[in-house]
Design an enzyme around this catalytic site. Sequence first.
Site, PDB file in Angstrom:
ATOM      1  N   GLU A 151       0.439  -1.880   4.621  1.00  0.00           N
ATOM      2  CA  GLU A 151       0.798  -0.478   4.678  1.00  0.00           C
ATOM      3  C   GLU A 151       2.267  -0.358   5.083  1.00  0.00           C
ATOM      4  O   GLU A 151       3.055   0.282   4.417  1.00  0.00           O
ATOM      5  CB  GLU A 151      -0.122   0.226   5.672  1.00  0.00           C
ATOM      6  CG  GLU A 151      -0.086   1.726   5.500  1.00  0.00           C
ATOM      7  CD  GLU A 151      -0.955   2.456   6.500  1.00  0.00           C
ATOM      8  OE1 GLU A 151      -2.049   1.976   6.812  1.00  0.00           O
ATOM      9  OE2 GLU A 151      -0.506   3.511   6.979  1.00  0.00           O
ATOM     10  N   GLN A 202       0.832  -1.205   0.000  1.00  0.00           N
ATOM     11  CA  GLN A 202       0.000   0.000   0.000  1.00  0.00           C
ATOM     12  C   GLN A 202       0.868   1.258   0.000  1.00  0.00           C
ATOM     13  O   GLN A 202       0.382   2.349  -0.205  1.00  0.00           O
ATOM     14  CB  GLN A 202      -0.900   0.033   1.246  1.00  0.00           C
ATOM     15  CG  GLN A 202      -1.977  -1.033   1.273  1.00  0.00           C
ATOM     16  CD  GLN A 202      -2.738  -1.070   2.586  1.00  0.00           C
ATOM     17  OE1 GLN A 202      -2.729  -2.090   3.270  1.00  0.00           O
ATOM     18  NE2 GLN A 202      -3.396   0.014   2.966  1.00  0.00           N
ATOM     19  N   ALA A 220      -5.916   5.366   5.458  1.00  0.00           N
ATOM     20  CA  ALA A 220      -6.733   6.359   6.158  1.00  0.00           C
ATOM     21  C   ALA A 220      -7.980   6.736   5.346  1.00  0.00           C
ATOM     22  O   ALA A 220      -8.518   7.830   5.500  1.00  0.00           O
ATOM     23  CB  ALA A 220      -5.901   7.602   6.498  1.00  0.00           C
ATOM     24  N   PHE A 243      -7.887   1.579  11.964  1.00  0.00           N
ATOM     25  CA  PHE A 243      -6.629   2.133  12.471  1.00  0.00           C
ATOM     26  C   PHE A 243      -6.731   2.567  13.946  1.00  0.00           C
ATOM     27  O   PHE A 243      -6.370   3.684  14.303  1.00  0.00           O
ATOM     28  CB  PHE A 243      -6.254   3.340  11.576  1.00  0.00           C
ATOM     29  CG  PHE A 243      -4.776   3.619  11.470  1.00  0.00           C
ATOM     30  CD1 PHE A 243      -3.929   2.804  10.742  1.00  0.00           C
ATOM     31  CD2 PHE A 243      -4.209   4.731  12.080  1.00  0.00           C
ATOM     32  CE1 PHE A 243      -2.567   3.079  10.623  1.00  0.00           C
ATOM     33  CE2 PHE A 243      -2.849   5.018  11.974  1.00  0.00           C
ATOM     34  CZ  PHE A 243      -2.036   4.194  11.239  1.00  0.00           C
ATOM     35  N   ARG A 255      -4.993   7.492  16.923  1.00  0.00           N
ATOM     36  CA  ARG A 255      -6.347   7.467  16.344  1.00  0.00           C
ATOM     37  C   ARG A 255      -7.345   6.867  17.339  1.00  0.00           C
ATOM     38  O   ARG A 255      -8.510   7.242  17.360  1.00  0.00           O
ATOM     39  CB  ARG A 255      -6.394   6.729  15.008  1.00  0.00           C
ATOM     40  CG  ARG A 255      -7.625   7.090  14.196  1.00  0.00           C
ATOM     41  CD  ARG A 255      -7.602   6.499  12.798  1.00  0.00           C
ATOM     42  NE  ARG A 255      -7.241   7.458  11.782  1.00  0.00           N
ATOM     43  CZ  ARG A 255      -8.082   8.372  11.258  1.00  0.00           C
ATOM     44  NH1 ARG A 255      -9.334   8.461  11.673  1.00  0.00           N
ATOM     45  NH2 ARG A 255      -7.675   9.192  10.322  1.00  0.00           N
ATOM     46  N   GLU A 268     -12.922   2.952   5.461  1.00  0.00           N
ATOM     47  CA  GLU A 268     -12.890   2.400   6.806  1.00  0.00           C
ATOM     48  C   GLU A 268     -14.190   2.539   7.624  1.00  0.00           C
ATOM     49  O   GLU A 268     -14.531   1.632   8.375  1.00  0.00           O
ATOM     50  CB  GLU A 268     -11.738   3.043   7.589  1.00  0.00           C
ATOM     51  CG  GLU A 268     -10.368   2.659   7.058  1.00  0.00           C
ATOM     52  CD  GLU A 268      -9.276   3.536   7.643  1.00  0.00           C
ATOM     53  OE1 GLU A 268      -9.208   4.727   7.265  1.00  0.00           O
ATOM     54  OE2 GLU A 268      -8.523   3.057   8.493  1.00  0.00           O
ATOM     55  N   ARG A 301      -7.983  -1.716   8.894  1.00  0.00           N
ATOM     56  CA  ARG A 301      -9.223  -0.955   8.677  1.00  0.00           C
ATOM     57  C   ARG A 301      -9.794  -0.335   9.962  1.00  0.00           C
ATOM     58  O   ARG A 301     -10.246  -1.054  10.855  1.00  0.00           O
ATOM     59  CB  ARG A 301     -10.256  -1.880   8.047  1.00  0.00           C
ATOM     60  CG  ARG A 301     -11.256  -1.187   7.141  1.00  0.00           C
ATOM     61  CD  ARG A 301     -12.031  -2.224   6.380  1.00  0.00           C
ATOM     62  NE  ARG A 301     -12.798  -1.619   5.291  1.00  0.00           N
ATOM     63  CZ  ARG A 301     -13.409  -2.331   4.353  1.00  0.00           C
ATOM     64  NH1 ARG A 301     -13.329  -3.647   4.370  1.00  0.00           N
ATOM     65  NH2 ARG A 301     -14.092  -1.746   3.401  1.00  0.00           N
ATOM     66  N   PHE A 332      -6.130  -4.013   3.345  1.00  0.00           N
ATOM     67  CA  PHE A 332      -6.840  -3.778   4.604  1.00  0.00           C
ATOM     68  C   PHE A 332      -5.959  -3.189   5.694  1.00  0.00           C
ATOM     69  O   PHE A 332      -6.252  -3.309   6.880  1.00  0.00           O
ATOM     70  CB  PHE A 332      -7.535  -5.057   5.102  1.00  0.00           C
ATOM     71  CG  PHE A 332      -8.443  -5.679   4.080  1.00  0.00           C
ATOM     72  CD1 PHE A 332      -9.639  -5.065   3.714  1.00  0.00           C
ATOM     73  CD2 PHE A 332      -8.096  -6.863   3.439  1.00  0.00           C
ATOM     74  CE1 PHE A 332     -10.461  -5.617   2.746  1.00  0.00           C
ATOM     75  CE2 PHE A 332      -8.920  -7.422   2.458  1.00  0.00           C
ATOM     76  CZ  PHE A 332     -10.107  -6.805   2.117  1.00  0.00           C
TER      77      PHE A 332
HETATM   78  N1  MTE Z   1     -11.486  -2.743   0.228  1.00  0.00           N
HETATM   79  C1  MTE Z   1     -10.946  -3.803  -0.412  1.00  0.00           C
HETATM   80  N2  MTE Z   1     -11.675  -4.478  -1.296  1.00  0.00           N
HETATM   81  N3  MTE Z   1      -9.651  -4.193  -0.142  1.00  0.00           N
HETATM   82  C2  MTE Z   1      -8.875  -3.532   0.778  1.00  0.00           C
HETATM   83  O1  MTE Z   1      -7.720  -3.898   0.982  1.00  0.00           O
HETATM   84  N4  MTE Z   1      -8.734  -1.686   2.415  1.00  0.00           N
HETATM   85  C3  MTE Z   1      -9.509  -0.806   3.296  1.00  0.00           C
HETATM   86  C4  MTE Z   1     -10.562  -0.044   2.512  1.00  0.00           C
HETATM   87  N5  MTE Z   1     -11.329  -0.956   1.712  1.00  0.00           N
HETATM   88  C5  MTE Z   1      -9.441  -2.410   1.469  1.00  0.00           C
HETATM   89  C6  MTE Z   1     -10.771  -2.030   1.128  1.00  0.00           C
HETATM   90  C7  MTE Z   1      -8.676   0.165   4.002  1.00  0.00           C
HETATM   91  S1  MTE Z   1      -7.903  -0.325   5.416  1.00  0.00           S
HETATM   92  C8  MTE Z   1      -8.534   1.456   3.575  1.00  0.00           C
HETATM   93  S2  MTE Z   1      -7.621   2.577   4.438  1.00  0.00           S
HETATM   94  C9  MTE Z   1      -9.177   1.924   2.332  1.00  0.00           C
HETATM   95  O2  MTE Z   1      -9.891   0.897   1.673  1.00  0.00           O
HETATM   96  C10 MTE Z   1      -8.113   2.478   1.413  1.00  0.00           C
HETATM   97  O3  MTE Z   1      -8.600   2.874   0.199  1.00  0.00           O
HETATM   98  P1  MTE Z   1      -9.208   4.333  -0.090  1.00  0.00           P
HETATM   99  O4  MTE Z   1      -8.392   5.314   0.670  1.00  0.00           O
HETATM  100  O5  MTE Z   1      -9.076   4.453  -1.542  1.00  0.00           O
HETATM  101  O6  MTE Z   1     -10.608   4.264   0.405  1.00  0.00           O
HETATM  102  C1  QUE Z   2      -4.465   7.296   9.808  1.00  0.00           C
HETATM  103  C2  QUE Z   2      -3.619   6.508   9.106  1.00  0.00           C
HETATM  104  C3  QUE Z   2      -2.225   6.681   9.229  1.00  0.00           C
HETATM  105  C4  QUE Z   2      -1.715   7.647  10.084  1.00  0.00           C
HETATM  106  C5  QUE Z   2      -2.591   8.437  10.784  1.00  0.00           C
HETATM  107  C6  QUE Z   2      -3.955   8.256  10.642  1.00  0.00           C
HETATM  108  C7  QUE Z   2      -1.302   5.886   8.516  1.00  0.00           C
HETATM  109  C8  QUE Z   2       0.079   6.143   8.686  1.00  0.00           C
HETATM  110  C9  QUE Z   2       0.522   7.128   9.562  1.00  0.00           C
HETATM  111  C10 QUE Z   2       1.902   7.458   9.749  1.00  0.00           C
HETATM  112  C11 QUE Z   2       2.900   6.945   8.971  1.00  0.00           C
HETATM  113  C12 QUE Z   2       4.223   7.311   9.118  1.00  0.00           C
HETATM  114  C13 QUE Z   2       4.567   8.235  10.072  1.00  0.00           C
HETATM  115  C14 QUE Z   2       3.559   8.768  10.876  1.00  0.00           C
HETATM  116  C15 QUE Z   2       2.234   8.382  10.701  1.00  0.00           C
HETATM  117  O1  QUE Z   2      -0.391   7.851  10.230  1.00  0.00           O
HETATM  118  O2  QUE Z   2      -1.714   5.019   7.748  1.00  0.00           O
HETATM  119  O3  QUE Z   2       3.860   9.663  11.810  1.00  0.00           O
HETATM  120  O4  QUE Z   2       5.861   8.636  10.236  1.00  0.00           O
HETATM  121  O5  QUE Z   2       0.927   5.383   7.986  1.00  0.00           O
HETATM  122  O6  QUE Z   2      -4.822   9.025  11.328  1.00  0.00           O
HETATM  123  O7  QUE Z   2      -4.113   5.560   8.303  1.00  0.00           O
HETATM  124 MO1  MOS Z   3      -6.243   1.398   6.038  1.00  0.00          MO
HETATM  125  S1  MOS Z   3      -5.986   0.565   7.889  1.00  0.00           S
HETATM  126  O1  MOS Z   3      -5.763   2.996   6.652  1.00  0.00           O
HETATM  127  O2  MOS Z   3      -4.865   0.813   5.236  1.00  0.00           O
END
Ligand code: MTE
Ligand code: QUE
Ligand code: MOS
Length: 752
Positions: free
Chosen positions: A226, A191, A503, A338, A304, A707, A336, A222
């Site tokens: 990341e 990701q 996010a 976070f 978060r 999410e 998902r 998901f």
């Molecule tokens: N949906 C599918 N089909 N597969 C995935 O891996 N990841 C989820 C969500 N929906 C995911 C999913 C998560 S954790 C996030 S943060 C968002 O998709 C990321 O995509 P977006 O920012 O484009 O919504």
């Molecule tokens: C939601 C997220 C992320 C986040 C904060 C959110 C995330 C993420 C980080 C992140 C990454 C690297 C860093 C840092 C934060 O923050 O996905 O400080 O150095 O990677 O609210 O999904």
């Molecule tokens: Mo989604 S947990 O921010 O990849």
Amino acid sequence: MRSYDSVQHAKGESKFVDDIPIPEGTLFASVYYSPIAHGKIKKLNFSQALKAEGVISIISASDIPGENQIGGIILDEELFAKEGVHYVGQPIALVVAENKFTAINAVKEIEAQFEKLPTIFDPREAFEKGELIIPPKIFSLGNVNAEWHNCDYIIEGSVISGSQEHLYLETQGSLAFPVEGGGIKIISSTQGPTAVQKIASRVLNLPMNKIEVDVSRLGGGFGGKEDQATAWAVMAALAAVKLNRPVKIILQRQDDMRMTGKRHPYSSDYKIGLNKEGKILAYEVNYYQNAGASADLSTAILERTLFHSTNSYFIPNVKATAYCCRTNLPPFTAFRGFGGPQAMFVIESAIHKAAEVMNVEPTYIQTKNLLKDGDEFPFGQINKNSRAEKCFDEAVKRFEFEKKEKEVKKFNEANILVKKGIAAMPVCFGISFTSTFLNQASSLVHVYTDGSVRISTAAVEMGQGVNVKIVSIATRTLSINPDRIKIDTTNTSRIANTSPTAASKGADLNGFATRDACNLILERLKKLAAQILNAKDISQIELMDEIVYLNKVKTDLDWIKLINTAYMKRISLSAHAHHATPNIYFDRENMKGDAFAYHVFGTAIVEATVDCLVGTCSVDSVKVVHDFGKSLHPVTDKGQAEGGIVQGIGWMTLEEIIYDNEGKLLTDALSTYKVPDIQFAPAIIDVHFLEDVPNPYGPFQSKAIGEPPFMYGIGAFFAICNAMKAFRPHKSIQYNSPLTHEKVLLWLHSEK
Ligand code: MTE
Ligand code: QUE
Ligand code: MOS
């Protein structure tokens, strides 16, 4: 328009990492990992493994030209354990061989001796022993201590929420190959392409411009890819550089489940104070986050959790403290929500306990405290464009909550062994990376002389449909046929310094950037059209459905002619745009700020049935009113909502991660780790789009969707609890998840 690539997916033509035709001479690698949870490495002997035919090399910490360090936020994680190991599954060495099975078998020939050290698996024990990764983080609003004496009811309790395996269909993997000039190209299922590039640069001691990372798509992420796709990509790159041959790593499912981190388990204490009218006056909560053996993204996830400590409610006095506890388990990671779901489960538990004590329905307390415009979040942001009440009221009305509640009561009076329960679950989720710097993205748009368009962004497609949304945005901005648009792979050479697709911000950030890049080209084309059509001003020119209009009158100038003329006149048909979310900030000194561009709201009504003789339960229906803004792609958004809901119910009621008392994962296969399937999914999932709710902070008035729906699954937990209570009204329930059938059965029939 159907989803991007869906035809290709259905035909089995889409390429995931393991499907990419391999370059000549590709080697295969398999990881040797720690069999113990904590200890010193006393002896490592590769000689037997190296003797096997086809084994080329075994790579470990001493082979690293740069730093043996893959930590993203905190530098506390080695690529290969050097002196000590901190969890079962921690990589120690990489066996590289001519084929996959040779590599896998040779791993078993590695001999090692360890000196075992004491282990910790429980976050509270880690806390007591001072094993905190960072100092505690605190969010505070008003003064809880000054408020308790004003409360008519004070309820205290503790809550545990369990871990969760991502179970992306495509396991972790990568293919890396040396390129001329000492560079390396990495194809990864990640990701975060830039995270892979950055850490590869650190480990290989190469500048970032010699490393190209390319991502076509993910078979699910998901959050699990990341931060945690990086290690495998870097290992392949390291071996490729060292051996000067392409190297491929695809984790076997069981190895993936054992080695990679999952959702953070939390153990939490709460104290909630209310007045007789059901108004929550004060809320104090301590979260003990089980971070695992190194930080990974735990600190951002912890934060978060604090941001969502009050979910969809306004509470005037809040003190929320979060502890990031180091244990001897694989580093837990993004999943998902976070950290948000873990926080929401605690506040909902507190409300349900309070309702029990006050002898009122939980909805009585929920409705009395929903966020209104002007309310302050514990982090200082003022709530605006609130749709908390709107969604709740609409859900109650549309899905006849009160009538259903009565029907459930009636059913329970008439049935002794089968009970039903109903619960409402409001959700409020903040949209933006809470680390402000990550809220940026860019887009590169090329128009070719045949009128076709190719777009590169920082977004990674993982099944969530970001590509179809980018197409939709470009289509609407340029007013051309979507079939003309092709989305390119996500590649660090075309788009630099990308934030992970996470996010829920993928479509927002990259969508805005794509809109801006398309507009740059459109402005040039309109200027040209004005010239061709002798218009005084470009405001007289419009491009609609591939036709140029002059003063709202159709002309015979169309998209293709316009593009060709532009090219002949040497006008650039390419543009790059960068987007950064405006007006957001978060001050970590005092933990205050307008951290989010906006919030997503919704309410779910969940009904469940429990067979009280055998403990089996089923979620019958999940009915939701959700604020999608103006959806960019309704089918995709609905799919995101439905998938999130089922995944959330899985986390709360079905999926159980179990380690033995040596820290070894017992649920490391699909025979022992149960995930939702179509039989498990509620028979009815009815997602209603809240109407007339444009969102000025999203592209084309849309809202993020990835999410937030996950957290509707928490409603299933309480619907089941309510059914259980109907069977034994005088027995108290400990709100611990997952609430598996086994636990339901034990509660229903045990003495205490
Ligand atoms: N949906 C599918 N089909 N597969 C995935 O891996 N990841 C989820 C969500 N929906 C995911 C999913 C998560 S954790 C996030 S943060 C968002 O998709 C990321 O995509 P977006 O920012 O484009 O919504
Ligand atoms: C939601 C997220 C992320 C986040 C904060 C959110 C995330 C993420 C980080 C992140 C990454 C690297 C860093 C840092 C934060 O923050 O996905 O400080 O150095 O990677 O609210 O999904
Ligand atoms: Mo989604 S947990 O921010 O990849």
